[in-house]
Design a protein around this motif. Structure first.
Motif, PDB file in Angstrom:
ATOM      1  N   THR A 151       0.805  -1.187   0.063  1.00 33.67           N
ATOM      2  CA  THR A 151       0.165   0.003  -0.072  1.00 33.67           C
ATOM      3  C   THR A 151       0.723   1.492   0.081  1.00 33.67           C
ATOM      4  OG1 THR A 151      -0.171  -0.080   2.444  1.00 33.67           O
ATOM      5  CG2 THR A 151      -1.911  -1.115   1.412  1.00 33.67           C
ATOM      6  N   ASP A 152       2.135   1.179   0.193  1.00 37.22           N
ATOM      7  CA  ASP A 152       2.806   2.254   0.324  1.00 37.22           C
ATOM      8  C   ASP A 152       4.500   1.763   0.358  1.00 37.22           C
ATOM      9  OD1 ASP A 152       2.252   0.908   3.354  1.00 37.22           O
ATOM     10  OD2 ASP A 152       4.540   1.778   3.128  1.00 37.22           O
ATOM     11  N   HIS A 153       5.338   2.799  -0.486  1.00 34.27           N
ATOM     12  CA  HIS A 153       6.717   2.224  -0.351  1.00 34.27           C
ATOM     13  C   HIS A 153       7.040   1.193  -1.071  1.00 34.27           C
ATOM     14  CE1 HIS A 153       6.392   5.064   3.022  1.00 34.27           C
ATOM     15  NE2 HIS A 153       7.643   5.461   2.840  1.00 34.27           N
ATOM     16  N   VAL A 154       6.105   1.040  -2.533  1.00 34.56           N
ATOM     17  CA  VAL A 154       6.168  -0.264  -2.942  1.00 34.56           C
ATOM     18  C   VAL A 154       7.438  -0.781  -3.403  1.00 34.56           C
ATOM     19  CG1 VAL A 154       4.944  -1.202  -5.293  1.00 34.56           C
ATOM     20  CG2 VAL A 154       3.735   0.454  -3.822  1.00 34.56           C
ATOM     21  N   LEU A 155       8.368   0.090  -4.046  1.00 33.39           N
ATOM     22  CA  LEU A 155       9.472  -0.652  -4.551  1.00 33.39           C
ATOM     23  C   LEU A 155      10.504  -0.846  -3.394  1.00 33.39           C
ATOM     24  CD1 LEU A 155       9.915   1.472  -7.895  1.00 33.39           C
ATOM     25  CD2 LEU A 155       9.007  -0.782  -7.603  1.00 33.39           C
ATOM     26  N   ASP A 156      10.426  -0.085  -2.608  1.00 37.23           N
ATOM     27  CA  ASP A 156      11.394  -0.271  -1.287  1.00 37.23           C
ATOM     28  C   ASP A 156      11.165  -1.691  -0.656  1.00 37.23           C
ATOM     29  OD1 ASP A 156      12.776   2.168  -1.719  1.00 37.23           O
ATOM     30  OD2 ASP A 156      11.340   3.200  -0.030  1.00 37.23           O
ATOM     31  N   HIS A 157       9.670  -1.916  -0.569  1.00 36.46           N
ATOM     32  CA  HIS A 157       9.501  -3.003   0.214  1.00 36.46           C
ATOM     33  C   HIS A 157       9.682  -4.352  -0.781  1.00 36.46           C
ATOM     34  CE1 HIS A 157       7.501  -1.468   3.854  1.00 36.46           C
ATOM     35  NE2 HIS A 157       6.674  -0.869   3.071  1.00 36.46           N
ATOM     36  N   ALA A 158       9.448  -4.136  -2.071  1.00 32.19           N
ATOM     37  CA  ALA A 158       9.748  -5.088  -2.976  1.00 32.19           C
ATOM     38  C   ALA A 158      10.944  -5.546  -3.112  1.00 32.19           C
ATOM     39  CB  ALA A 158       9.123  -4.797  -4.282  1.00 32.19           C
ATOM     40  N   GLN A 159      11.906  -4.649  -3.010  1.00 34.77           N
ATOM     41  CA  GLN A 159      13.321  -4.968  -3.093  1.00 34.77           C
ATOM     42  C   GLN A 159      13.889  -5.485  -1.731  1.00 34.77           C
ATOM     43  OE1 GLN A 159      14.397  -1.004  -4.605  1.00 34.77           O
ATOM     44  NE2 GLN A 159      14.894  -1.718  -6.551  1.00 34.77           N
ATOM     45  N   ALA A 160      13.454  -5.206  -0.823  1.00 32.15           N
ATOM     46  CA  ALA A 160      13.725  -5.688   0.726  1.00 32.15           C
ATOM     47  C   ALA A 160      13.301  -7.075   0.505  1.00 32.15           C
ATOM     48  CB  ALA A 160      12.999  -4.931   1.836  1.00 32.15           C
ATOM     49  N   LYS A 161      12.045  -7.517   0.162  1.00 33.89           N
ATOM     50  CA  LYS A 161      11.619  -8.766  -0.019  1.00 33.89           C
ATOM     51  C   LYS A 161      12.276  -9.676  -0.910  1.00 33.89           C
ATOM     52  CE  LYS A 161       7.079  -8.047   1.550  1.00 33.89           C
ATOM     53  NZ  LYS A 161       5.712  -7.566   1.321  1.00 33.89           N
ATOM     54  N   LEU A 162      12.961  -9.265  -2.042  1.00 36.18           N
ATOM     55  CA  LEU A 162      13.667  -9.835  -2.929  1.00 36.18           C
ATOM     56  C   LEU A 162      14.685 -10.341  -2.247  1.00 36.18           C
ATOM     57  CD1 LEU A 162      13.929 -10.741  -5.902  1.00 36.18           C
ATOM     58  CD2 LEU A 162      15.571  -8.600  -6.099  1.00 36.18           C
ATOM     59  N   ILE A 170      10.523 -10.463  -8.121  1.00 28.74           N
ATOM     60  CA  ILE A 170       9.184 -10.142  -7.394  1.00 28.74           C
ATOM     61  C   ILE A 170       8.398  -9.170  -8.236  1.00 28.74           C
ATOM     62  CG2 ILE A 170       8.394  -8.465  -5.320  1.00 28.74           C
ATOM     63  CD1 ILE A 170       9.283 -10.717  -4.069  1.00 28.74           C
ATOM     64  N   ILE A 171       7.439  -9.421  -8.218  1.00 27.82           N
ATOM     65  CA  ILE A 171       6.385  -8.601  -9.057  1.00 27.82           C
ATOM     66  C   ILE A 171       5.435  -7.935  -7.941  1.00 27.82           C
ATOM     67  CG2 ILE A 171       4.401  -8.580 -10.580  1.00 27.82           C
ATOM     68  CD1 ILE A 171       6.981 -10.065 -11.795  1.00 27.82           C
ATOM     69  N   ALA A 172       5.770  -6.636  -8.116  1.00 30.21           N
ATOM     70  CA  ALA A 172       5.372  -5.797  -6.900  1.00 30.21           C
ATOM     71  C   ALA A 172       4.043  -4.854  -7.645  1.00 30.21           C
ATOM     72  CB  ALA A 172       6.334  -4.887  -6.543  1.00 30.21           C
ATOM     73  N   ASN A 173       3.126  -4.893  -6.794  1.00 32.00           N
ATOM     74  CA  ASN A 173       2.088  -4.095  -7.201  1.00 32.00           C
ATOM     75  C   ASN A 173       1.463  -3.180  -6.071  1.00 32.00           C
ATOM     76  OD1 ASN A 173       0.483  -5.814  -6.135  1.00 32.00           O
ATOM     77  ND2 ASN A 173      -1.109  -5.872  -7.585  1.00 32.00           N
ATOM     78  N   ASP A 174       0.744  -2.006  -6.480  1.00 32.25           N
ATOM     79  CA  ASP A 174       0.287  -1.054  -5.367  1.00 32.25           C
ATOM     80  C   ASP A 174      -1.085  -1.390  -5.313  1.00 32.25           C
ATOM     81  OD1 ASP A 174      -0.839   1.422  -4.203  1.00 32.25           O
ATOM     82  OD2 ASP A 174       0.726   2.635  -4.883  1.00 32.25           O
ATOM     83  N   VAL A 175      -1.558  -1.887  -3.979  1.00 28.80           N
ATOM     84  CA  VAL A 175      -3.186  -1.922  -3.929  1.00 28.80           C
ATOM     85  C   VAL A 175      -3.608  -0.926  -3.005  1.00 28.80           C
ATOM     86  CG1 VAL A 175      -2.696  -4.305  -4.091  1.00 28.80           C
ATOM     87  CG2 VAL A 175      -2.407  -3.728  -1.919  1.00 28.80           C
ATOM     88  N   SER A 176      -3.253   0.142  -2.960  1.00 33.37           N
ATOM     89  CA  SER A 176      -3.835   1.104  -2.208  1.00 33.37           C
ATOM     90  C   SER A 176      -5.108   1.719  -3.026  1.00 33.37           C
ATOM     91  CB  SER A 176      -2.801   2.384  -2.024  1.00 33.37           C
ATOM     92  OG  SER A 176      -2.390   2.894  -3.204  1.00 33.37           O
ATOM     93  N   GLY A 177      -5.347   1.589  -4.178  1.00 31.42           N
ATOM     94  CA  GLY A 177      -6.367   1.982  -5.047  1.00 31.42           C
ATOM     95  C   GLY A 177      -7.441   0.744  -4.990  1.00 31.42           C
ATOM     96  N   ASP A 178      -8.103   0.313  -6.236  1.00 35.51           N
ATOM     97  CA  ASP A 178      -9.072  -0.644  -6.334  1.00 35.51           C
ATOM     98  C   ASP A 178      -8.651  -1.798  -7.016  1.00 35.51           C
ATOM     99  OD1 ASP A 178      -9.033   0.495  -8.586  1.00 35.51           O
ATOM    100  OD2 ASP A 178     -11.150   0.860  -8.523  1.00 35.51           O
ATOM    101  N   VAL A 179      -7.265  -2.411  -6.990  1.00 36.30           N
ATOM    102  CA  VAL A 179      -6.724  -3.316  -7.695  1.00 36.30           C
ATOM    103  C   VAL A 179      -7.395  -4.687  -7.341  1.00 36.30           C
ATOM    104  CG1 VAL A 179      -4.714  -4.508  -8.427  1.00 36.30           C
ATOM    105  CG2 VAL A 179      -4.782  -2.287  -7.898  1.00 36.30           C
TER     106      VAL A 179
END
Ligand code: CTP
Ligand code: CA
Length: 219
Positions: A151-162, A170-179
Motif C-alpha cells: 500500500t506504500d513504499h512499493v519498490l522499497d518493500h519489494a526490493q527488501a523482500k527480494l 518480485i512482481i510488485a503492485n500498489d494495492v492502495s487503489g481498487d486493484v
C-alpha cells in the motif's frame, strides 16, 4: 529455441503456481484471510499452459474456473498450501502469487458463541513462509518468483523482500487503489539488476508478458 513452435516455448517445463487467499479457521464457521480474488495467479497459470508448460496450480478458496490444461490442487490453509507445494516438487519455475495469511489460530472445534462479554483474544501463530522455504530448499526451482502487494513504499518493500526471501524476481503492485478483485493490474518487475515498471494492463496481459519473460529467462 527454433525447433519449438512459438506456442510451445515452455514445453517440457513444470511450472508451479500458488494463487488466491488462504483461509485460517478460527472455528468451524469463521476464518482469517487476506483479500485476493485469485485472478492474477489463474491468468498466469493459463498463460503458462498455453505455452506448453505442465502447470500445477495450488489454489486457495476462489470462485474461478480451472484454466484449460492446468492441474489444480485446492487447499484452504497456509499449512495445506505448503504441503501441496512440497508434494508437487520438483519444478523448473515457481510463481507464488497467493496472498497467504501470515498468521493462523488454533481453531475451536465447535462454534464460539458470543455471550455479551469481550471475546477471548485470538492466539496467533505465524505461518511458514512458503517462498522463503522454497528458496532455501535443495529442490529450489531454477527460477523463483514472488509477488508483493503493497500500500506504500512499493519498490522499497519489494526490493527488501527480494533480498529477504532469496527469490529471483518480485512482481510488485500498489494495492492502495481498487486493484483487489479488479481486472487490471499495474506491476513492477523487480530483479537484482533493477526495476521495470509496466503500464497498467488487463491481468491476462500481465500474465502473458510475465510468462514470455519466463520463457526468455529459461533459454
Ligand atoms: N508468501 C509465502 N508464504 C507466506 C507469506 C508469503 O509464500 N507465509 C509469499 C507470497 O505468496 C508472495 C511473497 O511471499 O509471493 C510475498 O508475500 P507478502 O505477504 O508480500 O510478504 P511477507 O513477507 O508476508 O510480508 P508482509 O509483512 O508485507 O505481509
Ligand atoms: Ca504477508
Amino acid at each position: 529455441q527454433s525447433h519449438f513452435a512459438d506456442g510451445q516455448a515452455l514445453a517440457g517445463k513444470h511450472i508451479l503456481i500458488t494463487a488466491g487467499p488462504t483461509h485460517e479457521p478460527i472455528d468451524p464457521v469463521r476464518y482469517i484471510a487476506n483479500r485476493s480474488s485469485g485472478k492474477q495467479g489463474f491468468a498466469i497459470a493459463a498463460a503458462a499452459a498455453s505455452l506448453g508448460a505442465r502447470v500445477t496450480l495450488v489454489a486457495g478458496p476462489v470462485a474461478l474456473d480451472t484454466p484449460v490444461g492446468v492441474t489444480r490442487i485446492d487447499i484452504e490453509t497456509a499449512l495445506q498450501m505448503a504441503a501441496a507445494i512440497n508434494a508437487a516438487l520438483p519444478a523448473d519455475v515457481a510463481i507464488l502469487v497467493a496472498a497467504v495469511a501470515d498468521w493462523r489460530s488454533d481453531a475451536a472445534a465447535i462454534k464460539i458463541k458470543k455471550d455479551g462479554n469481550a471475546p477471548a483474544p485470538l492466539a496467533l501463530v505465524e505461518n511458514p513462509d512458503i517462498l522463503a522455504t522454497l528458496a532455501a530448499s535443495p529442490q529450489r526451482p531454477r527460477l523463483l518468483i514472488g509477488f508483493a502487494a503493497e500500500t506504500d513504499h512499493v519498490l522499497d518493500h519489494a526490493q527488501a523482500k527480494l533480498a529477504r526471501k532469496g527469490c529471483d524476481w518480485i512482481i510488485a503492485n500498489d494495492v492502495s487503489g481498487d486493484v483487489m478483485g479488479g481486472s487490471h493490474n499495474r506491476v513492477h518487475l523487480v530483479t537484482a539488476t533493477g526495476v521495470e515498471s509496466w503500464d497498467e494492463l488487463p491481468k491476462q496481459a500481465v500474465a502473458d508478458r510475465l510468462v514470455s519473460r519466463i520463457a526468455d529467462a529459461l533459454t
